[in-house]
Design a protein around this motif. Structure first.
Motif, short mmCIF file in Angstrom:
data_model
loop_
_atom_site.label_atom_id
_atom_site.label_comp_id
_atom_site.label_asym_id
_atom_site.label_seq_id
_atom_site.Cartn_x
_atom_site.Cartn_y
_atom_site.Cartn_z
N LEU A 1 0.81 -1.20 0.06
CA LEU A 1 -0.05 -0.04 -0.06
C LEU A 1 0.88 1.15 -0.01
CD1 LEU A 1 -2.98 -1.01 2.48
CD2 LEU A 1 -2.50 -1.47 0.14
N ASP A 2 1.91 1.21 0.88
CA ASP A 2 3.12 2.18 0.87
C ASP A 2 3.50 2.63 -0.58
OD1 ASP A 2 2.52 2.86 3.53
OD2 ASP A 2 4.03 1.37 4.05
N PHE A 3 4.04 1.51 -1.35
CA PHE A 3 4.48 1.87 -2.52
C PHE A 3 3.61 2.24 -3.68
CE2 PHE A 3 7.08 -2.36 -1.27
CZ PHE A 3 8.05 -1.50 -0.94
N ASP A 4 2.19 1.77 -3.32
CA ASP A 4 1.08 2.14 -4.53
C ASP A 4 0.91 3.66 -4.33
OD1 ASP A 4 -0.88 1.44 -6.36
OD2 ASP A 4 -2.24 2.33 -4.61
N ARG A 5 0.96 4.13 -2.84
CA ARG A 5 0.76 5.51 -2.43
C ARG A 5 1.66 6.32 -3.17
NH1 ARG A 5 -0.47 3.38 2.96
NH2 ARG A 5 -2.79 2.98 3.27
N ILE A 6 2.89 6.09 -2.86
CA ILE A 6 3.91 6.78 -3.53
C ILE A 6 4.00 6.91 -4.88
CG2 ILE A 6 6.41 6.83 -3.70
CD1 ILE A 6 6.57 5.69 -0.54
N GLU A 7 3.89 5.88 -5.65
CA GLU A 7 3.69 5.66 -7.07
C GLU A 7 2.62 6.48 -7.56
OE1 GLU A 7 4.66 2.38 -10.57
OE2 GLU A 7 2.59 1.94 -9.13
N LYS A 8 1.42 6.65 -7.04
CA LYS A 8 0.32 7.21 -7.46
C LYS A 8 0.45 8.78 -7.14
CE LYS A 8 -3.21 3.54 -7.50
NZ LYS A 8 -4.49 3.17 -6.87
N GLY A 9 1.06 9.18 -6.07
CA GLY A 9 1.27 10.42 -5.66
C GLY A 9 2.38 11.36 -6.73
N VAL A 10 3.49 10.43 -7.35
CA VAL A 10 4.18 10.82 -8.29
C VAL A 10 3.46 11.14 -9.57
CG1 VAL A 10 6.27 10.20 -9.50
CG2 VAL A 10 6.30 9.92 -7.35
N ALA A 11 2.58 10.03 -9.96
CA ALA A 11 1.88 10.08 -11.15
C ALA A 11 1.00 11.38 -11.28
CB ALA A 11 1.25 8.88 -11.53
N GLU A 12 0.40 11.62 -10.09
CA GLU A 12 -0.82 12.60 -9.93
C GLU A 12 0.23 13.80 -9.66
OE1 GLU A 12 -3.59 11.65 -7.05
OE2 GLU A 12 -3.97 9.72 -8.23
N LYS A 13 1.36 13.91 -9.63
CA LYS A 13 2.07 15.50 -9.51
C LYS A 13 1.83 16.15 -8.23
CE LYS A 13 2.60 15.60 -14.48
NZ LYS A 13 3.87 14.98 -14.65
N MET A 14 1.67 15.25 -6.90
CA MET A 14 1.39 15.74 -5.77
C MET A 14 2.60 16.85 -5.29
SD MET A 14 -1.32 14.38 -4.41
CE MET A 14 -1.89 15.20 -6.29
N PRO A 15 2.32 17.90 -4.50
CA PRO A 15 3.20 18.92 -4.03
C PRO A 15 4.46 18.30 -3.47
CG PRO A 15 0.85 19.49 -3.24
CD PRO A 15 1.03 17.94 -3.75
N LYS A 16 5.47 18.81 -3.29
CA LYS A 16 6.87 18.44 -3.23
C LYS A 16 6.77 17.99 -1.64
CE LYS A 16 11.14 17.85 -4.33
NZ LYS A 16 11.45 17.15 -5.47
N TYR A 17 5.97 18.55 -0.63
CA TYR A 17 5.86 17.92 0.55
C TYR A 17 5.36 16.65 0.75
CZ TYR A 17 1.03 19.54 0.67
OH TYR A 17 -0.38 19.56 0.48
N MET A 18 4.87 16.11 -0.16
CA MET A 18 4.04 14.71 -0.24
C MET A 18 5.32 13.64 -0.33
SD MET A 18 1.11 15.28 0.38
CE MET A 18 0.51 13.51 0.30
N GLU A 19 6.65 14.21 -0.69
CA GLU A 19 7.53 13.15 -0.47
C GLU A 19 7.85 12.82 0.74
OE1 GLU A 19 10.02 14.88 -4.62
OE2 GLU A 19 10.72 15.34 -2.45
N TRP A 20 7.84 13.90 1.78
CA TRP A 20 8.11 13.61 3.03
C TRP A 20 6.79 12.91 3.79
CZ3 TRP A 20 12.59 14.56 5.32
CH2 TRP A 20 13.32 15.42 4.89
N PHE A 21 5.77 13.08 3.43
CA PHE A 21 4.61 12.22 3.78
C PHE A 21 4.59 10.78 3.53
CE2 PHE A 21 -0.01 11.49 3.86
CZ PHE A 21 -0.26 11.47 5.15
N GLY A 22 5.07 10.62 2.09
CA GLY A 22 5.07 9.29 1.76
C GLY A 22 6.45 8.67 2.32
#
Length: 257
Positions: free
Chosen positions: A210-231
């Motif tokens: 689930l963590d891998f999937d959330r990170i991959e989708k966050g990157v694909a959806e171009k989330m804000p930079k702070y989501m890198e810390w969140f992921g």
């Protein structure tokens, strides 16, 4: 974790206008900084940084514990503060850049203290738990990377439901055991207790997907930079849980010898 898109490119009003701007106004267009988007490399770098912070903090408590200090107090304090930071980050992910490093440092106190306690009782158990955690992480990453395991909505529902069930069971067992003489079935080294530990480890490992999937989708959806810390923080939480469960399982197996 909510990965609803907050991409500045999509939210820029210049792209929602229904009429073209006059030629003399073209130079006023907003320049989009794509360096402010979540990237996989950025998330990996932040995960490594959090891991190093956690290890550094844990080593300090480890050293102090084996030099006469009681590790219980910093372990409990680190666990409590770490939990509070996780709760705040869940509601305020935009502050993850500050909360994630803080979590790593305080959780390191917990990991260091708990590890010292287990190691004193079962010599060699820490290196075994660390090895098992890294092997599990590597296997899960490989299975996800090569699409052998696919994270579907049904998969997510089952893993989340099982995780919540485990958390609820642990919480109820802890509260009941504090006020009564009742001993939960996952205590001790019975076959039932060992079986529960194995089940919990499996669920913790499935949370990695689930963590891998959330990170991959966050990157694909171009989330804000702070989501890198969140992921990265979410991945660290799962790894810490997995490590603790391996410690518990190995201690049960060692106590049967």
């Amino acid at each position: 974790m909510n990965f609803k898109s907050k991409n500045p490119f999509l939210n820029n009003k210049s792209f929602s206008a229904t009429t073209a701007a006059p030629k003399e106004q073209v130079h006023q267009a907003t320049v989009i900084d794509y360096n402010q988007e979540m990237t996989l490399s950025g998330t990996i770098n932040k995960t490594v940084l959090l891991f190093l912070l956690l290890i550094a903090s844990a080593m300090v408590i480890w050293w102090m514990a084996f030099n006469g200090m009681n590790p219980i107090v910093p372990a409990i304090g680190g666990a409590v503060v770490g939990l509070l930071l996780v709760v705040v980050a869940a509601f305020k992910p935009q502050y993850s850049g500050y909360l994630a490093p803080g979590y790593a440092l305080f959780e390191g106190l917990f990991i260091g203290g708990i590890s010292a306690i287990f190691e004193a009782r079962y010599p060699g158990i820490v290196i075994q738990a660390v090895g098992a955690t890294f092997v599990t992480f590597g296997v899960c990453l490989g299975l996800y990377r090569f699409k052998i395991v696919k994270v579907t909505e049904q998969f997510k529902s089952v893993v989340v439901a099982a995780t919540l069930a485990i958390a609820t069971y642990y919480l109820i067992s802890w509260v009941v055991s504090m006020f009564t003489s009742f001993q939960p079935v996952h205590y001790g080294n019975s076959m039932m207790s060992i079986g529960i530990s194995v089940f919990v480890i499996i669920i913790a490992a499935l949370n990695l997907f689930l963590d891998f999937d959330r990170i991959e989708k966050g990157v694909a959806e171009k989330m804000p930079k702070y989501m890198e810390w969140f992921g990265a923080m979410g991945l660290m939480i799962t790894l810490v849980w997995l490590y603790i469960e391996f410690l518990r399982l190995l201690s049960k197996l060692s106590s049967k010898d």
